[in-house]
Design an enzyme around this catalytic site. Sequence first.
Site, PDB file in Angstrom:
ATOM      1  N   ASP A 138       0.668  -9.502  -5.098  1.00 50.65           N
ATOM      2  CA  ASP A 138       1.937  -8.761  -5.007  1.00 50.65           C
ATOM      3  C   ASP A 138       1.799  -7.396  -5.684  1.00 50.65           C
ATOM      4  O   ASP A 138       2.697  -6.936  -6.388  1.00 50.65           O
ATOM      5  CB  ASP A 138       3.105  -9.565  -5.596  1.00 50.65           C
ATOM      6  CG  ASP A 138       4.464  -9.009  -5.152  1.00 50.65           C
ATOM      7  OD1 ASP A 138       4.496  -8.025  -4.387  1.00 50.65           O
ATOM      8  OD2 ASP A 138       5.502  -9.558  -5.586  1.00 50.65           O
ATOM      9  N   LEU A 156       0.823  -1.223   0.000  1.00 48.55           N
ATOM     10  CA  LEU A 156       0.000   0.000   0.000  1.00 48.55           C
ATOM     11  C   LEU A 156       0.855   1.270   0.000  1.00 48.55           C
ATOM     12  O   LEU A 156       0.332   2.364  -0.229  1.00 48.55           O
ATOM     13  CB  LEU A 156      -0.947   0.017   1.205  1.00 48.55           C
ATOM     14  CG  LEU A 156      -2.125  -0.960   1.151  1.00 48.55           C
ATOM     15  CD1 LEU A 156      -2.912  -0.915   2.463  1.00 48.55           C
ATOM     16  CD2 LEU A 156      -3.043  -0.678  -0.026  1.00 48.55           C
TER      17      LEU A 156
END
Length: 427
Positions: free
Chosen positions: A307, A63
Amino acid sequence: MNILIKGGRVLDPSRNLDADLDVLIEDGRVSQVGEKLKARGGETLDAAGLVVCPGFIDLHTHLREPGREDKETIATGTRSAAAGGFTAVCAMPNTEPVNDSAGITRAILERAAAEGVVRVWPIGAITKGSKGQELAEFGDLREAGCVAVSDDGRPVASSRMMRRALEYAKAFDLTVIDHCEEPGLTEGFAMNEGPVATWLGLRGYPPVAETIVVERDIHLAEITGGKVHIAHLSTAGAVDAVRRGKARGVRVTAEATPHHLLLTDQLVRDTEYDTSTKMNPPLRGDADRQAVVAGLADGTIDCIATDHAPHSVDDKKVEYDQAANGIVGLETAVALCLDRLVRPGLLELRQLVAALSTHPARVLGLPGGTLKPGSPGDVTVLDLERRFKVNPERFESKGRNTPFGSWQLTGRAVATIVGGRVAFQAR
Ligand SMILES: [Zn+2]
């Protein structure tokens, strides 16, 4: 938060359920799954012709917040997750600073509560700063809300450190998520080692550099009794190691990414060094790719994880060997798997749903992954016939780095419901 999801095909692998039923969510939790249910206030979502699944959970999301908000934020990353059909993401700790302490974990959770549209489960670092020298305080991380530990992005190079991490994590019932790479064999790599790298004159990452560490850490999990989860597994050797480890009862699980399931290193040549083909681990040869698909189909690989690794244009618009590793994945993963794995019959729909919901919940012991009454009201709704063209310019993510731009796909998530609230609905 109340919502009635009416008339869909309910596919819940946690209960071996596949039938046309309604799902009622009340006060944010699944209250009933059955025929002809009546809404008691709140919204109704017509799911006729659609597939209603437990909410999808991504075990492997970057993130970027705190520290690299130019690449992604908790707000944009969770919007991206919702748009791709994910109701929860596990946030990797390689932020700036690294999430290696309770204070950072709490800050991430506070930001997620304020601005996130899907659930965020933080992962803490194995070692302080993910530098491989000194273990982080797993008890503090656990108490602050971390659901696993990982130094993802980097391997834990020292066997001694990994052994201690597995022992220490076991004491707190935490899973160690393992980025498996023997750095002595991968220094300066730009792509997979093999004929294509030789042809292009790029430095290679040999598949054995992954396999060696997967083998090592399965053995270390075996002697410690710890739980190890192999991240982004990409080689035939690693699939074989996990299969043998499971057969003898080691607490090992594994995930694979859509890009390793669908693409090979040939794409680096075919795209003339498009840096959106560059990631760690790199795209492999076709024998490895096929072994990973087979491992997913036979249950050796438990989960599909994205991922998701957003980068700025500046990090990618450089020479191939200088470019940052990683691609965005949250908004393409589900559609890619439906179109390229389920439609050609390589994977059953039930298996795909399990690999995206029930299994990830089980691997980390997270709430969700099921539509059993009483569980969180997290639901992903799929339209198997919806046509979808990948358009990176329209991603919710700040990242545009994907090798799947312009791909024409059939099937996608059309609604994402988190705690009974519609977080995303496709128009
Ligand atoms: Zn990694």
